[in-house]
Scaffold this active site. Structure first.
Site, PDB file in Angstrom:
ATOM      1  N   LYS A 177       0.848  -1.200   0.000  1.00  0.00           N
ATOM      2  CA  LYS A 177       0.000   0.000   0.000  1.00  0.00           C
ATOM      3  C   LYS A 177       0.884   1.251   0.000  1.00  0.00           C
ATOM      4  CE  LYS A 177      -1.914   2.579   3.123  1.00  0.00           C
ATOM      5  NZ  LYS A 177      -1.663   3.857   2.436  1.00  0.00           N
ATOM      6  N   GLU A 252      10.549   1.206   9.889  1.00  0.00           N
ATOM      7  CA  GLU A 252      11.567   2.203   9.530  1.00  0.00           C
ATOM      8  C   GLU A 252      10.892   3.547   9.754  1.00  0.00           C
ATOM      9  OE1 GLU A 252      14.556   1.531   8.732  1.00  0.00           O
ATOM     10  OE2 GLU A 252      14.445  -0.588   8.235  1.00  0.00           O
ATOM     11  N   GLU A 387      10.962  15.875  14.578  1.00  0.00           N
ATOM     12  CA  GLU A 387      11.191  15.735  13.145  1.00  0.00           C
ATOM     13  C   GLU A 387      10.339  16.756  12.388  1.00  0.00           C
ATOM     14  OE1 GLU A 387       9.678  12.195  11.110  1.00  0.00           O
ATOM     15  OE2 GLU A 387      11.690  11.941  10.290  1.00  0.00           O
TER      16      GLU A 387
HETATM   17  P1  NAD Z   1       2.903   8.274   7.787  1.00  0.00           P
HETATM   18  O1  NAD Z   1       3.372   7.529   8.960  1.00  0.00           O
HETATM   19  O2  NAD Z   1       1.886   9.319   7.962  1.00  0.00           O
HETATM   20  O3  NAD Z   1       2.306   7.282   6.687  1.00  0.00           O
HETATM   21  C1  NAD Z   1       3.055   6.199   6.184  1.00  0.00           C
HETATM   22  C2  NAD Z   1       2.121   5.157   5.606  1.00  0.00           C
HETATM   23  O4  NAD Z   1       1.339   4.613   6.660  1.00  0.00           O
HETATM   24  C3  NAD Z   1       1.136   5.684   4.572  1.00  0.00           C
HETATM   25  O5  NAD Z   1       1.017   4.728   3.536  1.00  0.00           O
HETATM   26  C4  NAD Z   1      -0.158   5.792   5.353  1.00  0.00           C
HETATM   27  O6  NAD Z   1      -1.310   5.659   4.549  1.00  0.00           O
HETATM   28  C5  NAD Z   1      -0.034   4.613   6.301  1.00  0.00           C
HETATM   29  N1  NAD Z   1      -0.822   4.715   7.532  1.00  0.00           N
HETATM   30  C6  NAD Z   1      -1.173   5.830   8.211  1.00  0.00           C
HETATM   31  N2  NAD Z   1      -1.879   5.497   9.317  1.00  0.00           N
HETATM   32  C7  NAD Z   1      -1.953   4.147   9.342  1.00  0.00           C
HETATM   33  C8  NAD Z   1      -2.538   3.202  10.233  1.00  0.00           C
HETATM   34  N3  NAD Z   1      -3.176   3.578  11.331  1.00  0.00           N
HETATM   35  N4  NAD Z   1      -2.413   1.890   9.954  1.00  0.00           N
HETATM   36  C9  NAD Z   1      -1.739   1.476   8.871  1.00  0.00           C
HETATM   37  N5  NAD Z   1      -1.182   2.326   7.968  1.00  0.00           N
HETATM   38  C10 NAD Z   1      -1.270   3.642   8.217  1.00  0.00           C
HETATM   39  O7  NAD Z   1       4.240   8.844   7.127  1.00  0.00           O
HETATM   40  P2  NAD Z   1       4.391   9.836   5.916  1.00  0.00           P
HETATM   41  O8  NAD Z   1       3.914  11.174   6.378  1.00  0.00           O
HETATM   42  O9  NAD Z   1       3.806   9.225   4.688  1.00  0.00           O
HETATM   43  O10 NAD Z   1       5.978   9.856   5.708  1.00  0.00           O
HETATM   44  C11 NAD Z   1       6.829  10.632   6.447  1.00  0.00           C
HETATM   45  C12 NAD Z   1       7.419   9.841   7.597  1.00  0.00           C
HETATM   46  O11 NAD Z   1       8.070   8.673   7.115  1.00  0.00           O
HETATM   47  C13 NAD Z   1       8.495  10.599   8.333  1.00  0.00           C
HETATM   48  O12 NAD Z   1       8.312  10.472   9.716  1.00  0.00           O
HETATM   49  C14 NAD Z   1       9.783   9.916   7.910  1.00  0.00           C
HETATM   50  O13 NAD Z   1      10.833  10.030   8.814  1.00  0.00           O
HETATM   51  C15 NAD Z   1       9.335   8.528   7.711  1.00  0.00           C
HETATM   52  N6  NAD Z   1      10.249   7.819   6.815  1.00  0.00           N
HETATM   53  C16 NAD Z   1      11.123   6.915   7.362  1.00  0.00           C
HETATM   54  C17 NAD Z   1      12.035   6.255   6.561  1.00  0.00           C
HETATM   55  C18 NAD Z   1      13.008   5.257   7.140  1.00  0.00           C
HETATM   56  O14 NAD Z   1      13.531   4.451   6.385  1.00  0.00           O
HETATM   57  N7  NAD Z   1      13.287   5.260   8.416  1.00  0.00           N
HETATM   58  C19 NAD Z   1      12.047   6.495   5.194  1.00  0.00           C
HETATM   59  C20 NAD Z   1      11.143   7.422   4.674  1.00  0.00           C
HETATM   60  C21 NAD Z   1      10.244   8.061   5.503  1.00  0.00           C
END
Ligand code: NAD
Length: 500
Positions: A177, A252, A387
């Site tokens: 997803k 991650e 962050e």
């Molecule tokens: P997010 O956590 O808001 O969303 C990530 C994914 O999770 C999306 O596909 C979203 O639809 C899904 N999601 C949201 N709520 C959910 C739930 N309750 N259950 C299951 N899935 C759910 O993150 P974002 O805003 O898309 O991305 C930014 C974040 O990602 C930042 O915090 C960044 O640091 C992190 N990130 C980490 C890495 C790493 O490798 N450590 C890499 C890239 C991004």
């Protein structure tokens, strides 16, 4: 405008209730694509397909060579389609074309790397366990089953590859997803995968939101493992949701990586490196170098030069090769970053450059924030601890290297870190003491599918990439083969079995 369906069980299907959502180009706010929105029913359909493919399909039992060939075909298809993928990634995510070209190139290269890793023999012969000399012991590493891969919006294609690659290389089936913010290239990937002809249900790609599709993936008992990349807060929610059926979870998550410049660093290189560490992809990188630690001796000169260079960055149209920084992914993200700028000012940090929305006509319809640097930031303040996920650098001055290391480690996160010095021994002293999953010496952002990547502390659980990363997608099975062969010589013979 492009229209995308869900990819389930090797078919492109619409949502049962007809629900859709759109994606807008963050540079000009034009609607670029419509997606079928996977609700609970469609998500269950995708999970069922992956379950069937794992339990009854050929995929988990195919030879590593056969699997590797199909994985390699994805890499080849990405290369063949790279021009279109670059164009779409720029329009969907606001990535500069320079970054998107690199992303697509690396996606193909990483997938090729995973096809080679698919041939790695993860099984082990264990010598001398249980009954030395009288048994043969093996450790078999087998696929876990159905993997739910949930990814964020910052590197849409690359993140999809980083999840699909190791999951497929180890014989799992997948429901992927993408983020609702940037689903275009993942859905294009579905088309490429469809053309290759994987066995039915091995790869399912569904566009949707976290609240329904994501929640179903994390609670459905037919899912065996969740591979998540995203924010720490959602990572925590996912871990709680997955606890109900004790799914394997790799996370991650976020970061607040410290970039430590030592007195003897090559200053010009360290300035470029510090800018690359923070401003690459508008600061929307989990491993971005968001805290820059400068020593007293060179701090002022470093700052003066870096500010001058930052003010020369070209912020604007991401489709132009001359653009250094594009827009943020969304209006929401832009507002959140600007809120942090306001907080930084309130907290007493010195705004050295940027902090606003660029005024050029080119930027008027996009979600831009100027490259921003705060100086004399207190490491305890929110712009040093939280962050921001935008182009905002917090510069922290330090007196001794021990101080710098202590402050670097004073964070709930532990994803990346860096040190700049001409003396490798000194740099290694710092590298060893940083509590982070990656440390770059005179470098930043470089990741490779052969070297583990992941976080200490609240930056995550588990590792992506390398043999460590592959193992995260396997269950370990110990097989003990008795080689005594004589009843009376068994160690347990005297314990339970009646003698007569
Ligand atoms: P997010 O956590 O808001 O969303 C990530 C994914 O999770 C999306 O596909 C979203 O639809 C899904 N999601 C949201 N709520 C959910 C739930 N309750 N259950 C299951 N899935 C759910 O993150 P974002 O805003 O898309 O991305 C930014 C974040 O990602 C930042 O915090 C960044 O640091 C992190 N990130 C980490 C890495 C790493 O490798 N450590 C890499 C890239 C991004």
């Amino acid at each position: 405008m492009r229209e995308y369906q869900l990819y389930i069980n090797n078919e492109f299907v619409g949502p049962a209730d007809g629900r859709t959502f759109t994606s807008i180009n963050p540079f000009n706010q034009e609607v670029i694509a419509t997606f079928a929105r996977a609700g609970i029913e469609e998500t269950r359909g995708a999970i069922k397909a992956a379950r069937e493919a794992f339990d009854r399909g050929p995929w988990p039992h195919m030879s590593p060579e056969e699997r590797a060939a199909l994985i390699k075909a994805i890499s080849d298809k990405i290369n063949e389609t790279s021009k279109l993928l670059v164009e779409l990634e720029v329009a969907d995510s606001g990535s500069t074309i320079r970054k998107a070209k690199e992303d697509v190139y690396l996606s193909a290269r990483n997938m090729n790397g995973f096809s080679k890793l698919a041939l790695a023999d993860l099984n082990e012969q264990l010598d001398g366990v249980s009954k030395p000399g009288f048994s043969k012991n093996m450790l078999l590493r087998e696929p876990i089953g159905v993997v739910a891969a949930i990814i964020p919006w910052n590197f849409p294609l690359k993140m999809a590859i980083w999840k699909l690659g190791p999951a497929l290389a180890t014989g799992n089936t997948v429901v992927l997803k993408p983020s609702q913010e940037t689903s275009v290239t993942a859905m294009e990937l579905a088309k490429l995968i469809h053309d290759i002809g994987f066995p039915k249900g091995v790869i399912n790609i569904i566009s949707g939101f976290g609240s329904d599709a994501g929640a179903e993936l994390t609670t459905n008992p037919m899912v065996d493992k969740i591979a998540f990349t995203g924010s720490t807060i959602v990572g925590q929610q996912i871990m709680r949701a997955a606890a109900g059926s004790l799914k394997k979870v790799t996370l991650e998550c976020g970061g607040k990586s410290a970039n430590i410049v030592l007195d003897d660093a090559d200053m010009e290189m360290a300035i470029d490196g510090a800018m690359y560490a923070i401003f690459y992809h508008q600061g929307q990188c989990c491993e971005a170098g968001t805290r820059l630690m400068l020593p007293e001796l060179i701090g002022d000169e470093f700052m003066q030069k870096m500010i001058e260079k930052t003010q020369r960055m070209k912020v604007g149209d991401p489709t132009q090769m001359s653009t250094d920084m594009g827009p943020l992914v969304s209006n929401k993200q832009q507002e959140s970053v600007l809120d942090y700028v306001a907080k930084g000012k309130q907290e007493g940090a010195k705004l050295a450059t940027g902090g606003g929305v660029p005024k050029s006509p080119e930027c008027k319809n996009g979600f831009f924030v100027e490259p921003t640097i705060f100086d004399h930031v207190d490491n305890k303040s929110s712009i040093a601890q939280e962050e921001i996920f935008g182009p905002v650098l917090s510069v922290i001055r330090y007196k001794t290297v021990d101080d710098a290391i202590r402050m670097a480690n004073d964070s709930i996160y532990g994803l990346g870190g860096g040190v700049w010095s001409k003396d490798t021994e000194k740099a290694m002293h710092v590298a060893r003491r940083l509590r982070t999953g990656t440390v770059w010496v005179n470098e930043w952002h470089l990741l490779n599918e052969r070297a583990p990547f992941g976080g200490y502390k609240q930056s995550g659980i588990g590792r992506e990439f390398g043999i460590d990363g592959l193992k995260e997608y396997t269950e370990s099975k110990h097989v003990h083969i008795d080689e005594v062969g004589v009843r009376e010589k068994k160690t347990w013979y005297d314990t339970v079995v009646p003698k007569n």
